[in-house]
Structure formats: structure tokens, C-alpha cells
Motif scaffolding. Sequence first.
Motif, mmCIF file in Angstrom:
data_model
loop_
_atom_site.group_PDB
_atom_site.id
_atom_site.type_symbol
_atom_site.label_atom_id
_atom_site.label_comp_id
_atom_site.label_asym_id
_atom_site.label_seq_id
_atom_site.Cartn_x
_atom_site.Cartn_y
_atom_site.Cartn_z
ATOM 1 N N PRO A 22 42.932 40.855 41.441
ATOM 2 C CA PRO A 22 41.495 40.643 41.237
ATOM 3 C C PRO A 22 40.970 41.716 40.279
ATOM 4 C CG PRO A 22 42.063 40.653 43.582
ATOM 5 C CD PRO A 22 43.280 41.131 42.853
ATOM 6 N N VAL A 23 39.918 41.405 39.563
ATOM 7 C CA VAL A 23 39.404 42.341 38.563
ATOM 8 C C VAL A 23 39.037 43.677 39.197
ATOM 9 C CG1 VAL A 23 37.489 42.778 36.966
ATOM 10 C CG2 VAL A 23 38.652 40.571 36.941
ATOM 11 N N ALA A 24 38.457 43.664 40.379
ATOM 12 C CA ALA A 24 38.075 44.916 41.039
ATOM 13 C C ALA A 24 39.295 45.799 41.273
ATOM 14 C CB ALA A 24 37.366 44.628 42.355
ATOM 15 N N GLU A 25 40.424 45.214 41.661
ATOM 16 C CA GLU A 25 41.636 45.999 41.870
ATOM 17 C C GLU A 25 42.227 46.439 40.528
ATOM 18 O OE1 GLU A 25 44.547 44.301 44.478
ATOM 19 O OE2 GLU A 25 43.018 43.546 45.875
ATOM 20 N N ALA A 26 42.088 45.613 39.522
ATOM 21 C CA ALA A 26 42.578 45.990 38.193
ATOM 22 C C ALA A 26 41.810 47.194 37.653
ATOM 23 C CB ALA A 26 42.463 44.807 37.235
ATOM 24 N N ILE A 27 40.502 47.262 37.915
ATOM 25 C CA ILE A 27 39.722 48.434 37.516
ATOM 26 C C ILE A 27 40.309 49.684 38.160
ATOM 27 C CG2 ILE A 27 37.485 49.593 37.728
ATOM 28 C CD1 ILE A 27 36.183 46.824 37.551
ATOM 29 N N GLY A 28 40.613 49.612 39.449
ATOM 30 C CA GLY A 28 41.206 50.752 40.144
ATOM 31 C C GLY A 28 42.554 51.137 39.555
ATOM 32 N N ALA A 29 43.357 50.139 39.184
ATOM 33 C CA ALA A 29 44.663 50.418 38.592
ATOM 34 C C ALA A 29 44.511 51.110 37.244
ATOM 35 C CB ALA A 29 45.451 49.117 38.432
ATOM 36 N N VAL A 30 43.534 50.691 36.455
ATOM 37 C CA VAL A 30 43.298 51.324 35.153
ATOM 38 C C VAL A 30 42.790 52.749 35.343
ATOM 39 C CG1 VAL A 30 41.852 51.261 33.077
ATOM 40 C CG2 VAL A 30 42.944 49.171 33.912
ATOM 41 N N GLU A 31 41.928 52.961 36.316
ATOM 42 C CA GLU A 31 41.425 54.311 36.566
ATOM 43 C C GLU A 31 42.545 55.238 37.026
ATOM 44 O OE1 GLU A 31 38.190 53.633 39.247
ATOM 45 O OE2 GLU A 31 36.771 53.252 37.616
ATOM 46 N N THR A 32 43.468 54.728 37.831
ATOM 47 C CA THR A 32 44.624 55.523 38.241
ATOM 48 C C THR A 32 45.496 55.867 37.036
ATOM 49 O OG1 THR A 32 44.659 54.535 40.452
ATOM 50 C CG2 THR A 32 46.711 55.535 39.664
ATOM 51 N N ARG A 33 45.718 54.891 36.178
ATOM 52 C CA ARG A 33 46.477 55.120 34.949
ATOM 53 C C ARG A 33 45.770 56.175 34.087
ATOM 54 N NH1 ARG A 33 49.456 51.338 30.902
ATOM 55 N NH2 ARG A 33 49.719 50.005 32.704
ATOM 56 N N TRP A 34 44.436 56.101 34.036
ATOM 57 C CA TRP A 34 43.652 57.050 33.240
ATOM 58 C C TRP A 34 43.837 58.481 33.766
ATOM 59 C CZ3 TRP A 34 40.083 60.836 33.184
ATOM 60 C CH2 TRP A 34 39.394 61.082 32.001
ATOM 61 N N ARG A 35 43.727 58.661 35.075
ATOM 62 C CA ARG A 35 43.873 60.009 35.654
ATOM 63 C C ARG A 35 45.264 60.582 35.378
ATOM 64 N NH1 ARG A 35 41.494 57.241 40.004
ATOM 65 N NH2 ARG A 35 39.289 57.715 40.283
ATOM 66 N N THR A 36 46.287 59.758 35.535
ATOM 67 C CA THR A 36 47.652 60.204 35.261
ATOM 68 C C THR A 36 47.800 60.618 33.805
ATOM 69 O OG1 THR A 36 48.532 58.729 36.969
ATOM 70 C CG2 THR A 36 50.084 59.511 35.299
ATOM 71 N N THR A 37 47.212 59.853 32.915
ATOM 72 C CA THR A 37 47.299 60.146 31.491
ATOM 73 C C THR A 37 46.494 61.395 31.142
ATOM 74 O OG1 THR A 37 47.575 57.782 31.072
ATOM 75 C CG2 THR A 37 46.989 59.150 29.185
ATOM 76 N N MET A 38 45.370 61.612 31.817
ATOM 77 C CA MET A 38 44.581 62.823 31.598
ATOM 78 C C MET A 38 45.395 64.063 31.965
ATOM 79 S SD MET A 38 41.469 63.892 30.666
ATOM 80 C CE MET A 38 42.174 65.308 29.834
ATOM 81 N N ARG A 39 46.118 63.990 33.069
ATOM 82 C CA ARG A 39 46.983 65.120 33.455
ATOM 83 C C ARG A 39 48.069 65.328 32.400
ATOM 84 N NH1 ARG A 39 46.117 62.845 38.658
ATOM 85 N NH2 ARG A 39 48.060 61.669 38.548
ATOM 86 N N ARG A 40 48.612 64.245 31.895
ATOM 87 C CA ARG A 40 49.648 64.333 30.864
ATOM 88 C C ARG A 40 49.096 64.972 29.594
ATOM 89 N NH1 ARG A 40 54.634 65.397 29.417
ATOM 90 N NH2 ARG A 40 55.380 64.174 27.637
ATOM 91 N N PHE A 41 47.883 64.628 29.219
ATOM 92 C CA PHE A 41 47.238 65.214 28.042
ATOM 93 C C PHE A 41 47.132 66.727 28.186
ATOM 94 C CE2 PHE A 41 43.301 66.567 25.864
ATOM 95 C CZ PHE A 41 43.607 66.183 24.566
#
Length: 328
Positions: free
Chosen positions: A249-268
Motif C-alpha cells: 500500500p502507498v502508506a507502507e511504501a512511504i515508510g519504506a522510502v523513509e527507511t531507505r532515506w535514513r540508511t542513505t543519510m548515514r551512508r552519506f
Amino acid sequence: MHAACSIPPRISPYTEEVQRWLVDWVRGTGLPLDETGARRLASGGFARYAGRLYPTATAADLRTLTALFTWFFLIDDAWDGPAVPGQQHLRAVRDEILTVLRTGAATLPGPDALFTGPLRRMLVDAWREPYGRLTAAARTRFVDAVAHHLDGVLVEAANKATGRRPGIAEYVELRRATSAAYVSYTLIEFATGSALPDRIHRHPLVHEIATTANDLLSWFNDVVSLEHDTAVAGGHNLVLAVAAEERLPVAEAIGAVETRWRTTMRRFTELRAALPRFGRAVDGPLAEYLDGVANSVRGTIDWSLESARYRGHDAGKPAPCAPDPKAG
């Protein structure tokens, strides 16, 4: 969630002055601009966007940068509307745009030219100062980045025309082009006056930092603009790509993208900390360049949340990196 953003907000003290200048400049190019258009241009806050990405630029240079940003947004709107011309037409316009950039508009448009009128005059005027001040290598990087961006826009337009929706991996790569982040990086040298050797731009770690930042700003913008993209983007949004490919569902996809974003921020953050020293002559300009890349992330986040271009699309929506209310 705010703690996930390790990049402090910055903004030029000249933003409001330049934003007021922008409306008169656009009118001076001959672009039709009624009262409603002028209000929309002002509420877009393009000077604030440029001011967040290049906070140390002089007032004059910020006018130039804001003019370039505005031109890119106008082209984006023109190529993203309901009556977009065909691919052959758009490719011809792309080639004419690149000719203007390569020559500094030394050549006038021929009788069969497609890229004419106010948008051409805007680009010629905005590009004049960077063309004269940047090194030949920096100008080439800028033109190459614009070509990469426009090619991405053409691919997206073709996908929309045929109803093709990219998967996650394909979309992430395409978004790195359509974001125009690589274009904005090439202007850091103009804003700061500090040049980097090509070998440093090509260094694998420097390149990875730049790519990671591009993903961060692109994905955040996708979350903010989800409502708009759901209506008109034909699946060209990371949330929509994740929802389709992972059957969420789109609501869960938003959460998945936000999780991906946080992981990538740490990588940056880790990538910046791992960067080796290259010597006194390079380390200073490199630090300015990487600060500019970081500003592109935080600046896009803050501007996306404050600009009328996206305001209202994310009301009540959690954000991985919210703006500092004291910034600007």
C-alpha cells in the motif's frame, strides 16, 4: 526523525532581495507574466532555493544562479504539461539548448530554430556570467550535466507517453538525471570561486558522495510531491515505484522510502568521514565543494517544505529531515 539529518541549514542573506529582482528580470525577457503568474513565481521561492544551495554567493552571483534555477523550472513545467511536443521536437530543442551553452550564445538562432523567444533569452542572459568566469573544464562539466538532465527528462516524457512505469532500480538511476542535482553541483565553483581538478571530480569516493546526495534530495522530494506525482507523473516517483514493485500500500511504501532515506543519510555521513586528504592545494576547495553538495540536500529539503510548488502536499506527513524554523 529530525536527528536523522546531520546537515545544518544555511541560507544567503540576499534571498529576499533577489526574489524581488526575479519577477522584473523574467518580465524583461519578454515572458508573458500577468499578476497571477507573478504571484506564482514569487511563491515558488526560487531565490530561496538558490540561496540555500549557495549561501556564500554574492548578491550578483545569486541573481545569476536564481535565474538559471528559474529557467530549469520553467523548462521542466513546459516539458511536463498535458500538451508536451513529440520526442523528435524535444530532442531538437535539447540540441539547440546545448549549442547555446557550448557557444555562450555566440551564434544566433537560424530560421528553422525551435528554441527561440523568452526562454532562449533567459538562458542566454543567465549563462553569460558563468560562461565567462568558469574554466573550460567547468563549463564542459556543466554542459554535460545539462545534457544528462535533459536526456533523463526525455526518457521520462517517453515513458509517460507510452504508459511505461519504471521499476525501482531503473527509476533511481533515471531520477539522478531528472533531479538536475548534478547540474547544481557544477555551479558550486561559480558560487565559491574555488576550482577542483578533474581528477578529484572523478575520484570514486567523491563521485559516490555526490551520487548519494543526489539520491537523498531526490527521494525526499518524491515524498513531498507524492500527491502531485500520483496525478501526473505516470509512476515516476520512488514511493510509487516501491509500492508497485514490492506490492505495498502507498502508506507502507512511504515508510519504506523513509527507511531507505535514513540508511542513505548515514551512508552519506560515513563517506564524507572516510575521504582521504589530497594536499593543501586541493583540500580547501574540496571541502567547499562537499559543503555545497551537502547544502544541495538540506537546501532541497527545506525549500521543498516551504515552497508553494509543494506546500499542502505533505501536510501532517512525517519527514526524515525537517527544516530548522530559525533558518532564513
